[in-house]
Motif scaffolding. Structure first.
Motif, mmCIF file in Angstrom:
data_model
loop_
_atom_site.group_PDB
_atom_site.id
_atom_site.type_symbol
_atom_site.label_atom_id
_atom_site.label_comp_id
_atom_site.label_asym_id
_atom_site.label_seq_id
_atom_site.Cartn_x
_atom_site.Cartn_y
_atom_site.Cartn_z
ATOM 1 N N ARG A 1 40.189 35.319 34.438
ATOM 2 C CA ARG A 1 40.197 36.694 33.890
ATOM 3 C C ARG A 1 41.572 37.334 34.004
ATOM 4 N NH1 ARG A 1 38.575 40.784 31.391
ATOM 5 N NH2 ARG A 1 37.998 42.769 32.323
ATOM 6 N N PHE A 2 42.230 37.171 35.138
ATOM 7 C CA PHE A 2 43.554 37.754 35.330
ATOM 8 C C PHE A 2 44.585 37.108 34.406
ATOM 9 C CE2 PHE A 2 41.793 39.844 38.867
ATOM 10 C CZ PHE A 2 42.682 40.807 39.296
ATOM 11 N N GLU B 1 44.094 35.808 31.519
ATOM 12 C CA GLU B 1 43.856 36.308 30.159
ATOM 13 C C GLU B 1 44.410 37.725 29.995
ATOM 14 O OE1 GLU B 1 39.634 36.044 29.712
ATOM 15 O OE2 GLU B 1 39.666 33.881 29.361
ATOM 16 N N ARG B 2 44.082 38.614 30.931
ATOM 17 C CA ARG B 2 44.491 40.012 30.817
ATOM 18 C C ARG B 2 45.987 40.218 31.022
ATOM 19 N NH1 ARG B 2 41.275 44.529 31.065
ATOM 20 N NH2 ARG B 2 43.230 45.384 30.315
ATOM 21 N N LEU B 3 46.612 39.378 31.843
ATOM 22 C CA LEU B 3 48.024 39.570 32.180
ATOM 23 C C LEU B 3 48.948 38.598 31.463
ATOM 24 C CD1 LEU B 3 47.631 40.182 36.012
ATOM 25 C CD2 LEU B 3 47.749 41.879 34.185
ATOM 26 N N GLU B 4 48.439 37.911 30.467
ATOM 27 C CA GLU B 4 49.220 36.878 29.766
ATOM 28 C C GLU B 4 50.567 37.400 29.279
ATOM 29 O OE1 GLU B 4 48.666 33.664 26.155
ATOM 30 O OE2 GLU B 4 47.254 35.318 26.344
ATOM 31 N N ASN C 1 37.400 44.458 38.444
ATOM 32 C CA ASN C 1 37.629 44.790 37.036
ATOM 33 C C ASN C 1 38.247 46.179 36.873
ATOM 34 O OD1 ASN C 1 36.772 42.331 35.985
ATOM 35 N ND2 ASN C 1 34.649 43.001 35.873
ATOM 36 N N LEU D 1 41.843 45.998 38.040
ATOM 37 C CA LEU D 1 42.633 45.256 37.062
ATOM 38 C C LEU D 1 43.015 46.150 35.889
ATOM 39 C CD1 LEU D 1 43.927 42.693 35.937
ATOM 40 C CD2 LEU D 1 41.657 41.989 35.134
ATOM 41 N N GLN D 2 42.092 46.969 35.422
ATOM 42 C CA GLN D 2 42.405 47.892 34.329
ATOM 43 C C GLN D 2 43.514 48.860 34.737
ATOM 44 O OE1 GLN D 2 41.441 47.862 31.116
ATOM 45 N NE2 GLN D 2 42.993 49.452 30.929
ATOM 46 N N VAL E 1 46.870 46.949 34.724
ATOM 47 C CA VAL E 1 47.397 46.742 33.367
ATOM 48 C C VAL E 1 48.088 48.012 32.882
ATOM 49 C CG1 VAL E 1 46.749 46.357 30.953
ATOM 50 C CG2 VAL E 1 45.817 44.886 32.739
ATOM 51 N N ASP F 1 52.036 48.213 31.976
ATOM 52 C CA ASP F 1 52.474 48.722 30.671
ATOM 53 C C ASP F 1 53.512 49.830 30.850
ATOM 54 O OD1 ASP F 1 51.159 47.207 28.704
ATOM 55 O OD2 ASP F 1 49.354 48.448 28.805
#
Length: 107
Positions: free
Chosen positions: A24-25, A27-30, A85, A88-89, A92, A96
């Protein structure tokens, strides 16, 4: 990017949970991966055996950029999955903001 998943002794963490969160990480932090050397996730039970609150599990995530100070995000929830989760949001959003500002300064 290295990934480390840690749980407190009162949180059931197994290899499947570790693998699930790492996937999951990643994918989200790619899009941030070239800039991050390491991600550490710490999940712990904050209320012990007293299970009367919906926010008994805390997740703290630390992202370590190659050339910068570590960034952290945390959240509390009733389950490890929900806490991770939510944190993690938040992470992100911080990444950003941080990398977006750095990119604007470089131009």
């Amino acid at each position: 990017m290295d990934f480390q998943f840690n749980t407190g002794n009162k949180v059931d963490g197994d290899a499947r949970m570790d693998e699930h969160f790492e996937t999951r990480f990643r994918e989200r932090l790619e899009r941030f991966e070239p800039r991050l050397s390491r991600i550490e996730v710490h999940v712990r039970d904050t209320d012990g055996t007293r299970r009367d609150g919906p926010d008994g599990i805390e997740a703290v995530i630390e992202a370590r950029p190659y050339n910068g100070e570590p960034l952290t995000a945390s959240d509390k929830a009733g389950t490890p999955e929900a806490a991770v989760n939510a944190a993690l949001q938040k992470l992100v959003t911080r990444l950003d903001a941080t990398f977006g500002k750095a990119d604007r300064v470089r131009k």
